[in-house]
Design a protein around this motif. Structure first.
Motif, PDB file in Angstrom:
ATOM      1  N   PRO A   1       0.886  -1.152   0.003  1.00 27.62           N
ATOM      2  CA  PRO A   1       0.228  -0.013   0.385  1.00 27.62           C
ATOM      3  C   PRO A   1       0.784   1.214   0.065  1.00 27.62           C
ATOM      4  CG  PRO A   1       0.113  -1.118   1.736  1.00 27.62           C
ATOM      5  CD  PRO A   1       0.651  -1.832   1.284  1.00 27.62           C
ATOM      6  N   THR A   2       2.256   1.216   0.437  1.00 26.50           N
ATOM      7  CA  THR A   2       3.180   2.593   0.609  1.00 26.50           C
ATOM      8  C   THR A   2       3.721   2.202  -0.231  1.00 26.50           C
ATOM      9  OG1 THR A   2       4.603   1.028   2.106  1.00 26.50           O
ATOM     10  CG2 THR A   2       2.619   2.854   2.970  1.00 26.50           C
ATOM     11  N   GLY A   3       3.702   1.350  -1.498  1.00 27.21           N
ATOM     12  CA  GLY A   3       5.032   0.890  -2.973  1.00 27.21           C
ATOM     13  C   GLY A   3       5.292   2.619  -3.211  1.00 27.21           C
ATOM     14  N   ASN A   4       4.167   3.081  -3.754  1.00 29.01           N
ATOM     15  CA  ASN A   4       4.422   4.037  -4.961  1.00 29.01           C
ATOM     16  C   ASN A   4       4.326   5.702  -4.089  1.00 29.01           C
ATOM     17  OD1 ASN A   4       4.414   4.366  -7.160  1.00 29.01           O
ATOM     18  ND2 ASN A   4       2.439   4.495  -7.662  1.00 29.01           N
ATOM     19  N   LEU A   5       4.350   6.018  -2.961  1.00 29.09           N
ATOM     20  CA  LEU A   5       4.263   6.673  -2.438  1.00 29.09           C
ATOM     21  C   LEU A   5       5.488   7.217  -1.403  1.00 29.09           C
ATOM     22  CD1 LEU A   5       0.439   6.093  -0.239  1.00 29.09           C
ATOM     23  CD2 LEU A   5       1.225   7.175  -2.082  1.00 29.09           C
ATOM     24  N   ASP A   6       5.927   8.035  -1.117  1.00 28.48           N
ATOM     25  CA  ASP A   6       6.953   8.656  -0.481  1.00 28.48           C
ATOM     26  C   ASP A   6       7.035   8.328   0.635  1.00 28.48           C
ATOM     27  OD1 ASP A   6       6.336  11.098   0.457  1.00 28.48           O
ATOM     28  OD2 ASP A   6       5.166  11.362  -1.076  1.00 28.48           O
ATOM     29  N   SER A   7       8.377   8.136   1.330  1.00 27.74           N
ATOM     30  CA  SER A   7       8.115   7.835   3.392  1.00 27.74           C
ATOM     31  C   SER A   7       7.165   8.674   3.718  1.00 27.74           C
ATOM     32  CB  SER A   7      10.010   7.865   3.576  1.00 27.74           C
ATOM     33  OG  SER A   7      10.353   8.697   3.386  1.00 27.74           O
ATOM     34  N   ARG A   8       7.233  10.287   3.512  1.00 29.56           N
ATOM     35  CA  ARG A   8       6.158  10.780   4.842  1.00 29.56           C
ATOM     36  C   ARG A   8       4.869  10.413   4.342  1.00 29.56           C
ATOM     37  NH1 ARG A   8       4.065  15.422   3.443  1.00 29.56           N
ATOM     38  NH2 ARG A   8       3.525  16.726   5.332  1.00 29.56           N
ATOM     39  N   THR A   9       4.735  10.652   3.104  1.00 32.81           N
ATOM     40  CA  THR A   9       2.978  10.283   2.443  1.00 32.81           C
ATOM     41  C   THR A   9       3.166   8.599   2.770  1.00 32.81           C
ATOM     42  OG1 THR A   9       3.641  11.424   0.609  1.00 32.81           O
ATOM     43  CG2 THR A   9       1.170  10.489   0.654  1.00 32.81           C
ATOM     44  N   GLY A  10       3.886   7.777   3.025  1.00 27.68           N
ATOM     45  CA  GLY A  10       3.260   5.782   2.629  1.00 27.68           C
ATOM     46  C   GLY A  10       3.065   6.119   4.808  1.00 27.68           C
ATOM     47  N   ASN A  11       4.166   6.910   4.893  1.00 30.56           N
ATOM     48  CA  ASN A  11       3.550   6.749   6.719  1.00 30.56           C
ATOM     49  C   ASN A  11       2.766   7.257   7.610  1.00 30.56           C
ATOM     50  OD1 ASN A  11       6.032   5.739   8.077  1.00 30.56           O
ATOM     51  ND2 ASN A  11       7.030   7.241   7.422  1.00 30.56           N
ATOM     52  N   GLN A  12       1.873   8.563   6.533  1.00 28.36           N
ATOM     53  CA  GLN A  12       0.755   8.703   6.618  1.00 28.36           C
ATOM     54  C   GLN A  12      -0.631   7.580   6.502  1.00 28.36           C
ATOM     55  OE1 GLN A  12       0.648  12.429   4.456  1.00 28.36           O
ATOM     56  NE2 GLN A  12       1.248  12.817   5.911  1.00 28.36           N
ATOM     57  N   VAL A  13      -0.274   6.854   5.785  1.00 25.39           N
ATOM     58  CA  VAL A  13      -0.863   5.488   5.273  1.00 25.39           C
ATOM     59  C   VAL A  13      -1.169   4.521   6.067  1.00 25.39           C
ATOM     60  CG1 VAL A  13      -1.370   3.878   3.970  1.00 25.39           C
ATOM     61  CG2 VAL A  13      -1.276   6.194   2.726  1.00 25.39           C
ATOM     62  N   LEU A  14       0.468   3.768   6.676  1.00 16.00           N
ATOM     63  CA  LEU A  14       0.169   3.101   7.904  1.00 16.00           C
ATOM     64  C   LEU A  14       0.220   3.749   8.773  1.00 16.00           C
ATOM     65  CD1 LEU A  14       4.093   2.095   6.610  1.00 16.00           C
ATOM     66  CD2 LEU A  14       1.860   0.658   6.875  1.00 16.00           C
ATOM     67  N   ASP A  15      -0.166   5.271   9.339  1.00 14.06           N
ATOM     68  CA  ASP A  15      -0.849   5.734  10.221  1.00 14.06           C
ATOM     69  C   ASP A  15      -2.403   4.960  10.854  1.00 14.06           C
ATOM     70  OD1 ASP A  15       1.218   6.902  11.213  1.00 14.06           O
ATOM     71  OD2 ASP A  15       0.752   8.401  10.581  1.00 14.06           O
ATOM     72  N   LEU A  16      -2.669   5.424   9.426  1.00 15.37           N
ATOM     73  CA  LEU A  16      -4.542   5.681   8.985  1.00 15.37           C
ATOM     74  C   LEU A  16      -4.781   4.134   9.425  1.00 15.37           C
ATOM     75  CD1 LEU A  16      -7.241   6.606   8.059  1.00 15.37           C
ATOM     76  CD2 LEU A  16      -6.143   6.696   5.463  1.00 15.37           C
ATOM     77  N   ILE A  17      -3.577   2.967   8.232  1.00 20.33           N
ATOM     78  CA  ILE A  17      -3.860   1.585   8.565  1.00 20.33           C
ATOM     79  C   ILE A  17      -3.979   1.820  10.487  1.00 20.33           C
ATOM     80  CG2 ILE A  17      -3.001  -0.806   8.445  1.00 20.33           C
ATOM     81  CD1 ILE A  17      -2.204   0.418   5.873  1.00 20.33           C
ATOM     82  N   GLU A  18      -2.778   2.252  10.603  1.00 21.68           N
ATOM     83  CA  GLU A  18      -2.455   1.642  12.223  1.00 21.68           C
ATOM     84  C   GLU A  18      -3.953   2.205  13.235  1.00 21.68           C
ATOM     85  OE1 GLU A  18       1.606   1.746  13.307  1.00 21.68           O
ATOM     86  OE2 GLU A  18       0.123   3.276  14.294  1.00 21.68           O
TER      87      GLU A  18
END
Ligand SMILES: Nc1ncnc2c1ncn2[C@@H]1O[C@H](COP(=O)(O)OP(=O)(O)OP(=O)(O)O)[C@@H](O)[C@H]1O
Ligand SMILES: [Mg+2]
Length: 228
Positions: free
Chosen positions: A173-190
């Protein structure tokens, strides 16, 4: 409430006919996912992560082995039952979001409900509510091309969640995102894991992303090599 998933001795072979070389994508994989857990499936390209998610999501069938979801074997169910499972129980999000480009954000999110026979007005209300939950209530009538990558993934998450699934399968899910945006997506999943008690499995080749899960299953050449 999240699902309990039991994967027992699952193997998956592709090909084997004269036109396609035989590949054993998964070999005797077994593990259990507890309701409300967040598990990462970590391993290099080609190790079998997507294959495994596709089997748990009933998009494909294993060559051998069983997959029990809340005690029911999804492999041996009838096609209509597998279809209902795909629509209501197991939702998937992807690396490239897979949004429909000619539909607005709210239309993309209400679509799974409309396909499931929910009346349009109720589907629209539910889509708006879920989009508010993922922080996108200001983008309801935007089209996907007008959004950032992180926003598109949040729409995809809302589309997955609008049916109130018990299981969320996330393929890079974060493979196409920069690390900051990827982290926001992971925050949301968490957040979703704790707020909704969803069971989440996330395939990734990123150790940093995997570290956000509460459990990591390491996959190598189709075999589960370690859990941590
Ligand atoms: N439909 C298919 N037909 C034949 N072989 C396939 C098929 N899908 C996957 N494979 C093979 O099965 C193996 C596992 O593929 P899979 O897509 O599960 O890996 P992955 O871990 O998700 O890789 P990536 O990180 O690149 O997405 C690979 O060798 C791949 O070539
Ligand atoms: Mg993959």
């Amino acid at each position: 409430m999240g699902a309990r998933v039991l994967v027992e001795g699952v193997s998956k072979r592709y090909g084997g006919d004269p036109s396609t070389p035989r590949t054993e994508a998964l070999h005797e994989v077994s593990f259990e996912l507890l309701p409300g857990s967040f598990t990462a499936l970590l391993g290099p390209s080609g190790c079998g992560k997507s294959t495994l998610l596709n089997l748990v999501g009933a998009l494909d069938k294993p060559t051998s082995g069983r997959i029990l979801v809340d005690g029911l074997d999804i492999v041996s169910r009838s096609e209509p039952e597998r279809d209902t499972y795909r629509r209501r129980t197991a939702a998937t999000i992807f690396q490239f979001f897979n949004l429909l480009s000619t539909m607005t954000v709210v239309e993309n999110v209400s679509l799974p409900l409309l396909l499931d026979g929910v009346p349009p007005r109720r589907a629209d209300d539910a889509a708006r509510q879920t989009l508010t939950e993922v922080g996108l209530d200001e983008k309801l009538t935007a089209f996907p091309y007008q959004l950032s990558g992180g926003q598109m993934q949040r729409v995809a998450i809302a589309r997955a969640l609008v049916v109130n699934p018990a299981l969320l399968l996330a393929d890079e899910p974060t493979g196409n995102l920069d690390s900051r945006t990827g982290n926001q997506v992971l925050d949301l999943i968490e957040e979703l894991v704790s707020a909704r008690g969803l069971t989440v499995v996330m395939a990734t080749h990123s150790e940093a992303a995997a570290a956000r899960a509460t459990r990591v299953l390491h996959l190598l050449d189709g075999r589960l090599v370690a859990a941590s």
